[in-house]
Scaffold this active site. Structure first.
Site, PDB file in Angstrom:
ATOM      1  CE1 TYR A 161       9.882 -15.721   7.282  1.00  0.00           C
ATOM      2  CE2 TYR A 161       7.175 -15.778   7.455  1.00  0.00           C
ATOM      3  CZ  TYR A 161       8.205 -15.832   6.622  1.00  0.00           C
ATOM      4  OH  TYR A 161       8.446 -15.472   4.952  1.00  0.00           O
TER       5      TYR A 161
HETATM    6  P1  NAP Z   1      14.341 -19.244  -1.169  1.00  0.00           P
HETATM    7  O1  NAP Z   1      13.644 -19.604  -2.158  1.00  0.00           O
HETATM    8  O2  NAP Z   1      14.674 -19.822  -0.150  1.00  0.00           O
HETATM    9  O3  NAP Z   1      15.223 -17.706  -1.029  1.00  0.00           O
HETATM   10  C1  NAP Z   1      15.366 -16.862  -0.304  1.00  0.00           C
HETATM   11  C2  NAP Z   1      17.329 -16.906  -1.247  1.00  0.00           C
HETATM   12  O4  NAP Z   1      17.976 -15.904  -0.136  1.00  0.00           O
HETATM   13  C3  NAP Z   1      18.216 -18.190  -1.429  1.00  0.00           C
HETATM   14  O5  NAP Z   1      18.784 -17.828  -2.313  1.00  0.00           O
HETATM   15  C4  NAP Z   1      19.533 -17.705  -0.094  1.00  0.00           C
HETATM   16  O6  NAP Z   1      21.025 -18.275  -0.084  1.00  0.00           O
HETATM   17  C5  NAP Z   1      19.504 -16.676  -0.077  1.00  0.00           C
HETATM   18  N1  NAP Z   1      19.830 -16.225   1.014  1.00  0.00           N
HETATM   19  C6  NAP Z   1      19.234 -16.734   2.629  1.00  0.00           C
HETATM   20  N2  NAP Z   1      19.922 -16.568   3.700  1.00  0.00           N
HETATM   21  C7  NAP Z   1      20.782 -14.890   3.444  1.00  0.00           C
HETATM   22  C8  NAP Z   1      21.524 -14.152   3.798  1.00  0.00           C
HETATM   23  N3  NAP Z   1      21.724 -14.523   5.100  1.00  0.00           N
HETATM   24  N4  NAP Z   1      22.057 -13.480   2.825  1.00  0.00           N
HETATM   25  C9  NAP Z   1      21.803 -13.605   1.257  1.00  0.00           C
HETATM   26  N5  NAP Z   1      20.893 -14.291   0.807  1.00  0.00           N
HETATM   27  C10 NAP Z   1      20.373 -15.030   1.690  1.00  0.00           C
HETATM   28  O7  NAP Z   1      12.938 -18.196  -0.344  1.00  0.00           O
HETATM   29  P2  NAP Z   1      11.948 -17.391  -1.417  1.00  0.00           P
HETATM   30  O8  NAP Z   1      10.688 -18.177  -1.015  1.00  0.00           O
HETATM   31  O9  NAP Z   1      12.011 -16.628  -2.145  1.00  0.00           O
HETATM   32  O10 NAP Z   1      11.339 -16.811  -0.486  1.00  0.00           O
HETATM   33  C11 NAP Z   1      12.284 -14.967  -0.623  1.00  0.00           C
HETATM   34  C12 NAP Z   1      11.426 -13.975   0.492  1.00  0.00           C
HETATM   35  O11 NAP Z   1       9.472 -13.784   0.557  1.00  0.00           O
HETATM   36  C13 NAP Z   1      11.981 -14.115   2.133  1.00  0.00           C
HETATM   37  O12 NAP Z   1      11.645 -12.779   2.618  1.00  0.00           O
HETATM   38  C14 NAP Z   1      10.173 -15.052   2.328  1.00  0.00           C
HETATM   39  O13 NAP Z   1      10.384 -14.624   3.577  1.00  0.00           O
HETATM   40  C15 NAP Z   1       9.821 -14.085   1.599  1.00  0.00           C
HETATM   41  N6  NAP Z   1       8.026 -14.706   1.876  1.00  0.00           N
HETATM   42  C16 NAP Z   1       8.174 -16.376   1.055  1.00  0.00           C
HETATM   43  C17 NAP Z   1       7.069 -16.960   0.795  1.00  0.00           C
HETATM   44  C18 NAP Z   1       6.613 -18.526   0.307  1.00  0.00           C
HETATM   45  O14 NAP Z   1       5.460 -18.733   0.725  1.00  0.00           O
HETATM   46  N7  NAP Z   1       7.457 -18.756  -0.501  1.00  0.00           N
HETATM   47  C19 NAP Z   1       5.745 -16.327   1.423  1.00  0.00           C
HETATM   48  C20 NAP Z   1       6.104 -15.467   2.140  1.00  0.00           C
HETATM   49  C21 NAP Z   1       6.813 -14.654   2.007  1.00  0.00           C
HETATM   50  P3  NAP Z   1      20.869 -20.088   0.592  1.00  0.00           P
HETATM   51  O15 NAP Z   1      19.913 -20.562  -0.128  1.00  0.00           O
HETATM   52  O16 NAP Z   1      22.357 -20.218   0.032  1.00  0.00           O
HETATM   53  O17 NAP Z   1      20.134 -19.946   2.295  1.00  0.00           O
END
Ligand code: NAP
Length: 254
Positions: A161
């Site tokens: 990651y």
């Molecule tokens: P999340 O709640 O898991 O949402 C991510 C979304 O992306 C889900 O709907 C997921 O669908 C979808 N997804 C996964 N693989 C995919 C693919 N191959 N093609 C299209 N869609 C896909 O994550 P989040 O926390 O909102 O994170 C969003 C972004 O912020 C990510 O890039 C993450 O690394 C970044 N981020 C998050 C945090 C944190 O603490 N939350 C911190 C830093 C950065 P499925 O659920 O069906 O897989």
């Protein structure tokens, strides 16, 4: 620019990957409220439809596109579908991502490594490639990539990651220099822990470790990330390019 149009996204067309839930859904809500037409591009079509139904009655300014960002045919089809429906693409938010394996590097399999790289890094590359021909033709575009504080500092037990997010930061900087003279600005964000369903992919111990490193002493909210994306996606973002903007409650101050 008249004051009432500050940060306006009226009629802009924005693709947000991973918009079905979490940070992506919050960004979609914010951009919709700022007047944009929003494409909910997610691998989970049903959840994306549910989110649209919650956010926009009638869904006239929303479009759900089922896409796996790791598949070139699908990202190219997504761009075609958006142009057919809305006529153009102004904004791309590369938000889809996964946490991947939460364990020491010595235990990470090659398949797990490839899986994280495919979604978190190659997915950003493929989505940029899919929309750039339209943006270059229009000489206008805003691309916002969601990286992570892990990509600046490295989080132990999240090596794939952290490495992919460092890659997203540098992809942002390199692409930004390539296209900025053609009206396209590319920036990224580095959130610390944000309260979303992604946290189910990591252990409580890992969450506690990451939260303990945030001087503000709390996790962030998806809406706080969305507010920053709103600026970077707008016309007001006119001299910020290739930037890596911190949103970590003070964990990183650079
Ligand atoms: P999340 O709640 O898991 O949402 C991510 C979304 O992306 C889900 O709907 C997921 O669908 C979808 N997804 C996964 N693989 C995919 C693919 N191959 N093609 C299209 N869609 C896909 O994550 P989040 O926390 O909102 O994170 C969003 C972004 O912020 C990510 O890039 C993450 O690394 C970044 N981020 C998050 C945090 C944190 O603490 N939350 C911190 C830093 C950065 P499925 O659920 O069906 O897989």
């Amino acid at each position: 620019m008249p004051a009432d149009s500050f940060y306006s996204l009226q009629d802009k067309v924005a693709i947000i990957t991973g918009a079905a839930r979490g940070i992506g859904a919050a960004i979609a809500e914010r951009l919709l409220r700022a007047g944009a037409r929003v494409v909910f591009a997610d691998i989970d079509e049903r959840e994306a439809q549910r989110t649209v139904a919650e956010l926009e009655a009638g869904g006239k300014r929303s479009l759900v596109v089922a896409v796996d960002v790791t598949q070139r045919v699908q990202t190219e089809a997504m761009a075609r579908q958006v142009v057919e429906r809305f006529g153009t693409i102004d904004i791309l938010v590369n938000n889809a991502g996964i946490a991947g394996p939460n364990k020491p590097l010595v235990e990470v399999s090659e398949e797990e490594w490839d899986g994280v790289c495919d979604i978190n890094l190659k997915g950003v590359f493929l989505c940029c490639q899919a929309v750039l021909p339209v943006m270059l033709k229009n000489r206008y575009g805003r691309i916002v990539n969601i990286a992570s504080i892990a990509g600046k500092e490295g989080n132990p037990n999240l090596t794939p990651y952290s490495a992919t997010k460092a890659g997203v930061i540098c992809l942002t900087k390199a692409l930004a220099k390539e296209v900025c003279t053609q009206g396209i600005y590319v920036n990224c964000l580095t959130p610390a822990v944000i309260e979303t369903p992604i946290l189910k992919q990591v252990t409580q111990q890992q969450i506690d470790y990451m939260t303990s490193r945030i001087p503000m002493g709390r996790v962030g909210k998806p809406a706080e990330v969305a507010a920053l994306v709103h600026f970077l996606a707008s016309d007001d973002c006119s001299f910020t390019n290739g930037a890596c903007v911190d949103i970590s409650g003070g964990r990183a101050t650079y």
